[in-house]
Design a protein around this motif. Structure first.
Motif, short mmCIF file in Angstrom:
data_model
loop_
_atom_site.label_atom_id
_atom_site.label_comp_id
_atom_site.label_asym_id
_atom_site.label_seq_id
_atom_site.Cartn_x
_atom_site.Cartn_y
_atom_site.Cartn_z
N ILE A 144 6.09 -36.18 25.34
CA ILE A 144 6.61 -36.65 24.05
C ILE A 144 6.14 -35.75 22.91
N LYS A 145 4.87 -35.38 22.92
CA LYS A 145 4.38 -34.52 21.84
C LYS A 145 5.07 -33.15 21.88
N LEU A 146 5.29 -32.61 23.07
CA LEU A 146 6.06 -31.37 23.20
C LEU A 146 7.52 -31.59 22.81
N GLY A 147 8.08 -32.73 23.20
CA GLY A 147 9.47 -33.02 22.87
C GLY A 147 9.71 -33.10 21.38
N VAL A 148 8.77 -33.73 20.66
CA VAL A 148 8.89 -33.81 19.20
C VAL A 148 8.89 -32.42 18.60
N HIS A 149 7.97 -31.57 19.08
CA HIS A 149 7.83 -30.23 18.51
C HIS A 149 9.02 -29.34 18.85
N PHE A 150 9.44 -29.34 20.12
CA PHE A 150 10.48 -28.40 20.54
C PHE A 150 11.90 -28.96 20.40
N PHE A 151 12.15 -30.17 20.89
CA PHE A 151 13.50 -30.71 20.85
C PHE A 151 13.87 -31.22 19.45
N LEU A 152 12.92 -31.88 18.76
CA LEU A 152 13.26 -32.51 17.48
C LEU A 152 13.01 -31.57 16.30
N TRP A 153 11.75 -31.18 16.08
CA TRP A 153 11.48 -30.23 15.00
C TRP A 153 12.22 -28.91 15.25
N GLY A 154 11.98 -28.29 16.39
CA GLY A 154 12.61 -27.00 16.68
C GLY A 154 14.12 -27.12 16.78
N GLY A 155 14.59 -28.19 17.42
CA GLY A 155 16.03 -28.39 17.56
C GLY A 155 16.71 -28.58 16.21
N ALA A 156 16.04 -29.29 15.29
CA ALA A 156 16.62 -29.49 13.96
C ALA A 156 16.80 -28.16 13.25
N ILE A 157 15.82 -27.28 13.36
CA ILE A 157 15.92 -25.97 12.71
C ILE A 157 17.02 -25.13 13.39
N GLN A 158 17.08 -25.19 14.71
CA GLN A 158 18.10 -24.44 15.43
C GLN A 158 19.51 -24.89 15.05
#
Length: 672
Positions: A144-158
């Motif tokens: 979950i902590k990785l998912g927040v960073h990569f899928f949510l934060w990173g995904g939002a920027i992407q």
């Protein structure tokens, strides 16, 4: 009466054998552990089966398993002569969070995240999914902590950002120079994103956005990473330009400095201890007129000019919101596909235990019976094994659909990800609970994992969309497809609804074994339910509207049919992916076993109360379905060990009761 008499007889024999007058036991009378591999045969190639259900990146998965098993960071414990990895849930919340962060850094140092944000293409995305599936089998907090960073934060920027955002933020995020979180949920609004109350205005004099939390219900809530580690967040807020609300938009905001101190005009509080996921530092955030540069608006959908003009090629607010939210399906896809793997862990443990644990003799002086040799135990666990196989094929289909996405396929991905996220996570909780109970008292022990998996993964039913709401969204999408087909006077196309163009299937008045095991009959039955429920749903909503209700009120009042329809769509789609996977195989033992699993999955779907409630099955036919399920369970019993071994889960990720549970509980294993 016969069953009651038999049960009484067994219990009587058991009590007589253990009465004081019985002779004392010799060492030869004591139970001994015998590995199930000694008595269970593999009649198909488990490596080939694993390739089929995992679908991709087998070597990378095994490499990541190996990385976990090499380090003391993952709390290895020796029990019964084997090493098991299990997070220490007896640690304090603060300790669990610190260990989660150290483990994330450990993976960073070994290049696990390479290309996760800076790489492009289907291979990178599938590799990332595979890694999350592995990590979720060890600890939900890490994934979950990785998912927040990569899928949510990173995904939002992407997805929401443009090139200058990508250049500025993605590489530093991939190497964790920046630690991101995702501030969407508020105290007063979760699933209803359009209703969030955080407000942003624009100051053209300074070319800055001003973000404010106007009331307590607008505080950002459950923000993973916010309480301790995150340095930046994507804030979702209403954008007010010159007195006009332009709807929800996303902004990059720094919330902590390099020294770890919270930035000015930002307040952060801890959400506190939870029933699970205590390795994730969920926080609450208030913004007190926080200023950010104009460039911090993620502007792929809309922008604001330096002098304060709102710019967007999408003029309709509803369409703009839909375009804005469409890319967020990545997190939902990840939750759906990883939930299948926790169910696999629970089943691998429960099945292996049931193949070595005995209870009651049927006759005096006979050995006690293995748990999995009882038809009742087979009935409890083997249909759930069939579901994990069915959902593995559906998960693979969803991942491929996602990584091959186009702007035109966003709606399709939303429907399938919503449907599968709800279905898979509900199934995960049902499976884990059944496995916990099937292991008796041993299922309560933390070291045996299943109880902790329940508390850790319970949240899946409500985050990234409440499951009931997601199912209603699926039904609304099907409703829209129905009306569009009527309006255009054209055939149904897409979402697997092509069956709606064909005559309504007819279920025979009497069902025999051959018919029940026919994939054509199984598909017809599930299509019949979906077709009829879609007709009913449209009729119900239309009737409410004819009586003066708004469409939204009509949907709300038709919620029961809507949820039944959502489940029908999901079940039919899952079976369809199973049938397609089975069709790729040549005749042989692998295909034979998959045929049994497919039939067991389909017939378990036919046990749904809707088939009786709406009259799709007669009482006699429903009884035939139940009888056939029991028969298929007995035919799958010899394959039970091979089926869970095909999951490809290393022994270290299971638990002591999956192996030599006698030695694991011996006096010699006690720390003196």
């Amino acid at each position: 009466m016969d069953r009651a008499f038999q049960r009484t007889k067994i219990l009587t024999n058991h009590l007589l054998q253990s009465s004081p007058s019985s002779p004392s036991l010799s060492s030869n009378d004591c139970l001994n552990y015998s590995p199930p591999e000694l008595s269970e045969n593999y009649e198909f190639d488990i490596k080939e089966m694993r390739k089929l259900i995992d679908g991709h990146h087998i070597e990378e998965r095994d490499w990541l398993f190996g990385i976990l098993m090499q380090s003391k960071f993952f709390n290895p414990k020796v029990r019964g002569g084997k090493v098991f990895l299990l997070p220490d849930y007896n640690q304090s919340m603060e300790q669990q969070r610190e260990m989660t962060w150290k483990r994330i850094q450990y993976f960073l140092d070994r290049g696990v995240y390479k290309g996760w944000l800076t790489g492009k293409g289907e291979e990178v995305e599938l590799r990332k999914f595979a890694a999350f599936e592995v990590l979720s089998m060890y600890d939900h907090s890490i994934s979950i902590k990785l998912g927040v960073h990569f899928f949510l934060w990173g995904g939002a920027i992407q997805f929401f950002g443009t090139k200058h955002h990508h250049d500025k933020w993605l590489r530093d995020s991939e190497n964790y120079s920046i630690k991101g979180c995702f501030a969407m949920t508020e105290l007063g609004h979760g699933s209803n994103v359009r209703g969030i109350e955080t407000v942003t205005t624009y100051d053209s004099n300074t070319e800055e956005f001003v973000i404010n939390t106007p009331c307590e219900s607008a505080q950002k809530y459950w923000i993973g990473g916010a309480a301790n580690h995150a340095t930046h967040t994507v804030v979702f807020s209403q954008l007010n330009i010159n007195g006009t609300n332009q709807g929800v938009h996303a902004f990059i905001v720094q919330i902590r400095g390099a020294d770890g101190n919270v930035c000015p005009n930002i307040r952060i509080s801890d959400c506190g201890h939870k029933i699970g996921l205590n390795g994730v530092d969920n926080g609450r955030i208030w913004f007190d007129n926080v200023r950010v540069p104009r460039e911090n608006l993620l502007n792929s959908v809309a922008d604001v000019s330096p002098d304060g003009k709102y710019l967007s090629s999408i003029k309709d607010p509803d369409q703009r919101f839909a375009a804005f939210m469409a890319p967020l399906t990545s997190g939902r896809v990840n939750i759906a596909v990883t939930s299948v793997y926790q169910a696999k862990v629970g089943l691998a443990i429960a099945i292996r235990y049931a193949l070595t644990r005995r209870a009651f003799s049927l006759k005096p002086n006979e050995p006690e019976v293995l748990l999995l040799d009882y038809p009742s135990h087979q009935r409890r666990l083997l249909p759930l094994v069939a579901k994990t196989y069915a959902m593995s094929f559906a998960a693979k289909y969803l991942k491929i659909l996602y990584v091959k996405r186009t702007p035109q396929s966003n709606k399709t991905i939303h429907v399938f990800s919503s449907s599968f996220k709800a279905t898979f996570t509900w199934n995960n909780m049902q499976t884990l609970q059944e496995c916990r109970e099937a292991c008796g008292g041993q299922g309560l022990k933390t070291e045996n994992r299943i109880g902790n998996l329940i508390s850790e993964y319970d949240v899946q039913s409500t985050f990234e969309g409440d499951n009931h709401i997601l199912m209603q969204q699926v039904s609304k999408a099907l409703f829209a497809e129905y009306l569009a087909a009527q309006k255009r006077n054209k055939v149904f196309k897409g979402l697997g609804l092509e069956h709606m163009n064909r005559p309504c299937p007819i279920i025979p008045s009497q069902l025999n074994s051959t018919t029940l095991r026919s994939s054509q009959f199984q598909m017809d039955a599930l299509c019949l339910r979906e077709k009829n429920l879609l007709d009913l749903f449209v009729a119900d909503v239309s009737q409410y509207q004819a009586n003066g209700e708004s469409k939204e009120h009509a949907f709300i009042k038709s919620y029961q049919v809507a949820e039944d329809l959502g489940r029908a769509f999901s079940d039919r789609t899952i079976l369809q992916t199973f049938v397609e996977a089975e069709a790729t195989l040549v005749s042989g033992s692998l295909k034979d076993v998959l045929g049994l699993l497919r039939s067991l999955y389909a017939l378990t779907c036919l046990e749904d109360v809707a088939f009786l409630h709406y009259g799709y099955l007669s009482v006699d036919n429903a009884a035939s379905v139940r009888k056939e399920i029991t028969k298929i369970c007995s035919e799958l019993r010899p394959h039970a060990l091979a089926l869970v071994s095909s999951y490809g889960i290393p022994d270290a990720f299971l638990s002591p009761i999956a192996f030599n549970w006698i030695e694991a509980n011996s006096w010699s294993s006690v720390e003196h």
